[in-house]
Scaffold this active site. Structure first.
Site, PDB file in Angstrom:
ATOM      1  N   HIS A  11      -6.809 100.453  13.059  1.00 36.99           N
ATOM      2  CA  HIS A  11      -6.412 100.467  14.753  1.00 36.99           C
ATOM      3  C   HIS A  11      -5.220 100.651  14.850  1.00 36.99           C
ATOM      4  O   HIS A  11      -4.032 100.360  14.220  1.00 36.99           O
ATOM      5  CB  HIS A  11      -7.094  99.303  15.250  1.00 36.99           C
ATOM      6  CG  HIS A  11      -6.648  97.945  14.698  1.00 36.99           C
ATOM      7  ND1 HIS A  11      -5.606  97.450  15.672  1.00 36.99           N
ATOM      8  CD2 HIS A  11      -6.846  97.268  13.647  1.00 36.99           C
ATOM      9  CE1 HIS A  11      -5.202  96.158  14.831  1.00 36.99           C
ATOM     10  NE2 HIS A  11      -6.181  96.253  13.838  1.00 36.99           N
ATOM     11  N   LYS A  36      -8.704 103.867  23.391  1.00 35.61           N
ATOM     12  CA  LYS A  36      -7.823 102.589  23.251  1.00 35.61           C
ATOM     13  C   LYS A  36      -8.036 102.119  21.771  1.00 35.61           C
ATOM     14  O   LYS A  36      -9.066 102.235  21.067  1.00 35.61           O
ATOM     15  CB  LYS A  36      -8.404 101.432  24.085  1.00 35.61           C
ATOM     16  CG  LYS A  36      -7.638 100.258  24.183  1.00 35.61           C
ATOM     17  CD  LYS A  36      -7.965  99.427  25.269  1.00 35.61           C
ATOM     18  CE  LYS A  36      -7.069  98.235  25.368  1.00 35.61           C
ATOM     19  NZ  LYS A  36      -7.248  97.186  26.440  1.00 35.61           N
ATOM     20  N   HIS A 131       1.951  96.415   3.403  1.00 40.32           N
ATOM     21  CA  HIS A 131       1.735  96.144   4.790  1.00 40.32           C
ATOM     22  C   HIS A 131       2.324  94.977   5.480  1.00 40.32           C
ATOM     23  O   HIS A 131       3.065  95.168   6.643  1.00 40.32           O
ATOM     24  CB  HIS A 131       0.092  95.734   5.020  1.00 40.32           C
ATOM     25  CG  HIS A 131      -0.534  95.326   6.192  1.00 40.32           C
ATOM     26  ND1 HIS A 131      -1.030  96.283   7.016  1.00 40.32           N
ATOM     27  CD2 HIS A 131      -0.356  94.423   7.392  1.00 40.32           C
ATOM     28  CE1 HIS A 131      -1.512  96.103   8.349  1.00 40.32           C
ATOM     29  NE2 HIS A 131      -1.150  94.573   8.515  1.00 40.32           N
ATOM     30  N   HIS A 135       5.499  94.593   8.310  1.00 42.91           N
ATOM     31  CA  HIS A 135       5.427  93.551   9.550  1.00 42.91           C
ATOM     32  C   HIS A 135       6.929  92.938   9.289  1.00 42.91           C
ATOM     33  O   HIS A 135       7.500  92.722  10.484  1.00 42.91           O
ATOM     34  CB  HIS A 135       4.653  92.661   9.303  1.00 42.91           C
ATOM     35  CG  HIS A 135       3.099  93.096   9.831  1.00 42.91           C
ATOM     36  ND1 HIS A 135       3.142  94.014  11.040  1.00 42.91           N
ATOM     37  CD2 HIS A 135       1.752  93.030   9.487  1.00 42.91           C
ATOM     38  CE1 HIS A 135       1.738  94.179  11.342  1.00 42.91           C
ATOM     39  NE2 HIS A 135       1.022  93.784  10.686  1.00 42.91           N
ATOM     40  N   ASP A 154      -1.782  88.175  10.224  1.00 42.21           N
ATOM     41  CA  ASP A 154      -2.599  88.933  10.611  1.00 42.21           C
ATOM     42  C   ASP A 154      -3.879  88.718  10.213  1.00 42.21           C
ATOM     43  O   ASP A 154      -4.160  87.730   9.531  1.00 42.21           O
ATOM     44  CB  ASP A 154      -2.131  90.432  10.563  1.00 42.21           C
ATOM     45  CG  ASP A 154      -2.032  90.933   9.138  1.00 42.21           C
ATOM     46  OD1 ASP A 154      -2.414  90.183   8.231  1.00 42.21           O
ATOM     47  OD2 ASP A 154      -1.410  91.887   9.079  1.00 42.21           O
ATOM     48  N   GLY A 185      -5.511  85.418  10.998  1.00 43.52           N
ATOM     49  CA  GLY A 185      -6.059  86.324  12.172  1.00 43.52           C
ATOM     50  C   GLY A 185      -7.538  86.705  12.020  1.00 43.52           C
ATOM     51  O   GLY A 185      -8.373  86.691  12.999  1.00 43.52           O
ATOM     52  N   GLY A 309      -0.443  90.573  13.940  1.00 41.19           N
ATOM     53  CA  GLY A 309      -1.362  90.228  15.273  1.00 41.19           C
ATOM     54  C   GLY A 309      -1.283  88.885  15.600  1.00 41.19           C
ATOM     55  O   GLY A 309      -1.337  88.834  16.769  1.00 41.19           O
ATOM     56  N   ARG A 430       2.298  95.413  25.573  1.00 39.88           N
ATOM     57  CA  ARG A 430       2.306  94.944  26.876  1.00 39.88           C
ATOM     58  C   ARG A 430       3.253  95.666  27.791  1.00 39.88           C
ATOM     59  O   ARG A 430       4.139  96.390  27.379  1.00 39.88           O
ATOM     60  CB  ARG A 430       3.411  93.665  26.936  1.00 39.88           C
ATOM     61  CG  ARG A 430       3.183  92.565  25.847  1.00 39.88           C
ATOM     62  CD  ARG A 430       1.806  91.992  26.381  1.00 39.88           C
ATOM     63  NE  ARG A 430       1.367  90.818  25.494  1.00 39.88           N
ATOM     64  CZ  ARG A 430       0.160  90.253  25.136  1.00 39.88           C
ATOM     65  NH1 ARG A 430      -0.861  91.026  25.679  1.00 39.88           N
ATOM     66  NH2 ARG A 430      -0.078  89.201  24.427  1.00 39.88           N
ATOM     67  N   ARG A 461      -8.990  86.054  33.670  1.00 43.22           N
ATOM     68  CA  ARG A 461      -7.845  86.364  33.008  1.00 43.22           C
ATOM     69  C   ARG A 461      -6.626  86.303  33.832  1.00 43.22           C
ATOM     70  O   ARG A 461      -6.582  86.751  34.823  1.00 43.22           O
ATOM     71  CB  ARG A 461      -8.130  87.715  32.381  1.00 43.22           C
ATOM     72  CG  ARG A 461      -8.996  87.741  31.227  1.00 43.22           C
ATOM     73  CD  ARG A 461      -9.487  89.152  30.917  1.00 43.22           C
ATOM     74  NE  ARG A 461      -8.604  89.981  30.197  1.00 43.22           N
ATOM     75  CZ  ARG A 461      -8.498  91.216  30.116  1.00 43.22           C
ATOM     76  NH1 ARG A 461      -9.651  91.604  30.097  1.00 43.22           N
ATOM     77  NH2 ARG A 461      -7.584  91.861  29.790  1.00 43.22           N
TER      78      ARG A 461
END
Length: 616
Positions: A11, A36, A131, A135, A154, A185, A309, A430, A461
């Site tokens: 993703h 998305k 991975h 990060h 994550d 995560g 994440g 963001r 929210r």
């Protein structure tokens, strides 16, 4: 050396371009495809990055991919076989996919790259990084720290789910890791699923829902589901989960433990759901605090870099900073998989064995970081803005910079909702004042109105405040840089409104409409706010807009939320912005120096925009 970094196939696919250790460009594929969390090969993002540099794939020296597909396949295969026969359903569904499409992933990526750059000798240039190293590199190398502990958390990479590393100079040293299936995560994602939200998408909703509840299940989770040790290491009791043996995140045991069935999407939120969210958040915060404390002890460093994440959990980040566990903290703004594209490129630049001659990493003394405010995506000049608006049938007024700012600041002071597309697009989840919807935080109705009439999303929210960095301590119990909206702290006590006994007795969503401060639209029900500090050197235009709004109102703070509706990626182009403007109740749109008023537009261009995207 020019290095192209890629993340894809799970993703949030993305591409990033690094030249001699400097970040040139970075963007997520979703912004171009309008899908998305798009996981597909990031062809559009790659083309953008190359165009931004004026390069072709032939000019690229290395192509870095953010993980090792062979190790991920090893984990999937071993996990599936380990749980047989209970995992026969997952085996039947997952293994053919990995033996087919996923096993050919590298070959497909090479072919797609060769289509972008014929003759670029892609296979020779291609490198793979693990991975969590991707990060860690994304967190440490752009940070302002010469030395720091690095904590990555994550769902899962190849095998690792959590790592502690030490960064110093140009080097990153692994210290320890926690491996799948034990994952902070995945715990958060599993209960996100249990609460009826979309995994790998709705976790931030759970974080926003948590303050409405009481953490009455936290002790139960700690006693049964997660064995959290003092050093932050942990294990998950797999009886409560289904991600190893089935095709869902949780099973009947979780329902039995929590005493309620899994909530279905769009089902009415009840107090018990809020309590589960509050409990999950409390457990996560405690785990992050213990991991950070342990990382400081193991490395001897009191500066901390975060990615993965879980590092997007800004409530936990804020509590970590306030705890005194660390002296300073820096969080990669694209902390999720998209940021892995950048991290893989930086890791190859500094750590590849034959790059021993690479220039040593330097850190400017007073520089915040080397992410350029995360403004690393496409920008559009005045001619291109007008061309796209004309093609869309927009009616606009072209102003000079000063008049545009005056018009936008006046509209905001009058309580209008303003769409704002300026400069280079942000990298990461963001909106930071480049692709934003803006409003007046003093309005007692703005939070609800923006959620329901503009964003088409759940009313509970919260929205974030953008505040001038030099004024942040006047409005919040906080005096720290937070340019990426990744730290939560409290509104200043002097600005809060005391609750009446009747208001204190309210529960759950009933708390929503109680005005809690002089800036109620950005004050969550626990008096917290997800703060973005705006700096004149990284975004002078947005800084000037807030300053002018402050001159008019005495409040140098704006509501800042992403320029999109629920289920839609943040807008990228002027055309995207106009389409969203015409599908929502936004009053004004400022794109470059062009200003559009809703009342001036052709009503025939309005559309039922909220139904065009799958709900997240």
């Amino acid at each position: 050396m020019l290095i192209l970094g890629l993340s894809a196939y799970y993703h949030d696919s993305a591409a990033a371009l690094v030249e001699d250790g400097r970040v040139v460009a970075a963007a997520q594929e979703e912004r171009f495809t309008r899908r998305k969390h798009d996981p597909r090969f990031p062809g559009n993002a790659i083309r953008y990055c190359l165009e931004e540099r004026g390069a072709t794939l032939n000019d690229v020296d290395r192509i870095a991919f953010y993980e090792r597909p062979s190790l991920k396949f090893d984990r999937v295969l071993k996990t599936t076989l380990a749980v047989a026969p209970s995992g026969h359903e997952a085996f039947r569904e997952v293994l053919p996919m990995w033996l087919g499409e996923r096993s050919r992933q590298t070959d497909e990526m090479i072919r797609a790259l060769e289509a972008i750059g014929p003759g670029a000798d892609v296979e020779r240039k291609l490198r793979f990084t693990e991975h969590h190293l991707s990060h860690a590199a994304s967190a440490f190398y752009p940070s302002p720290f010469e030395r720091a502990a690095i904590l990555t958390m994550d769902g899962v990479g190849e095998w690792a789910t959590t790592t502690v590393m030490l960064g110093h100079g140009s080097t990153i040293e692994p210290r320890r890791e926690i491996r799948f299936p034990h994952s902070l995560g995945l715990l958060y994602t599993a209960l996100t699923y249990f609460l009826g939200f979309k995994p790998n998408s709705g976790e931030y909703k759970v974080m926003g829902l948590a303050p409405y509840g009481e953490p009455r299940f936290a002790r139960r989770l700690l006693d049964t589901v997660i064995d959290l040790r003092e050093d932050g290491s942990f294990g998950l009791d797999q009886r409560y989960f289904n991600y190893c043996t089935g095709l869902t995140m949780t099973g009947p045991a979780m329902e039995e433990l929590l005493g309620v069935p899994r909530r279905t999407p769009e089902q009415l939120l009840e107090p018990v759901h809020m309590d589960i969210a509050a409990s999950l958040q409390a457990v996560t915060e405690e785990a992050v605090l213990r991991l950070a404390r342990s990382a400081v002890q193991e490395t001897g460093e009191r500066r901390l870099c975060l990615a993965g994440g879980v590092a997007l959990n800004c409530v936990a980040n804020g509590k970590l900073l306030r705890s005194g566990t660390v002296d300073d903290i820096w969080i990669q703004p694209a902390a999720g998989d998209a940021g892995g594209a950048l991290g893989s490129a930086l890791a190859i630049h500094y750590l590849e064995p034959d790059r021993a001659h690479a220039p040593a990493r330097t850190v400017a003394g007073d520089a915040r970081d080397s992410m350029a405010g995360a403004y690393l995506g496409p920008a559009f000049d005045d001619d291109e803005i007008r061309r796209q608006l004309d093609a869309s049938g927009a009616r606009y007024t072209a102003l000079d910079r000063d008049a545009m700012l005056e018009t936008a600041a006046s509209a905001l002071a009058e309580g209008q909702a303003v769409g704002w597309l300026q400069g280079r697009m942000e990298f990461g989840p963001r909106a930071l004042g480049s692709r934003s919807i803006l409003g007046d935080p003093r309005s007692p109705t703005m939070q609800r109105d923006l959620n329901l009439k503009v964003k088409y999303r759940e009313s509970f929210r919260p929205f974030a405040p953008s505040v001038l960095r030099e004024r942040v301590a006047d409005w919040f119990e906080f005096d720290h840089d937070s340019p990426y909206m990744l730290l939560v702290d409290q509104v200043r006590e002097s600005l809060r409104r005391a609750m009446t006994p009747e208001e204190e007795a309210l529960f759950g969503i009933d708390k929503l409409n109680v005005q809690r401060s002089t800036i109620p639209a950005v004050t969550h029900i626990d008096y917290s706010a997800r703060i973005q500090t705006v700096h004149a050197d990284t975004n002078p235009l947005y800084h000037e807009l807030i300053r002018r709004f402050g001159e008019r109102t005495g409040c140098p703070v704006l509501i800042n939320t992403s320029f999109n509706v629920r289920g839609e990626p943040i807008v990228c182009t002027p055309e995207d912005a106009f389409r969203c403007f015409m599908g929502t109740d936004l009053d004004l749109l400022a794109v470059g120096n062009c200003v559009l008023r809703k009342a001036d537009q052709d009503a025939g261009l309005a559309q039922d925009y909220k139904d065009q995207f799958e709900l997240d």
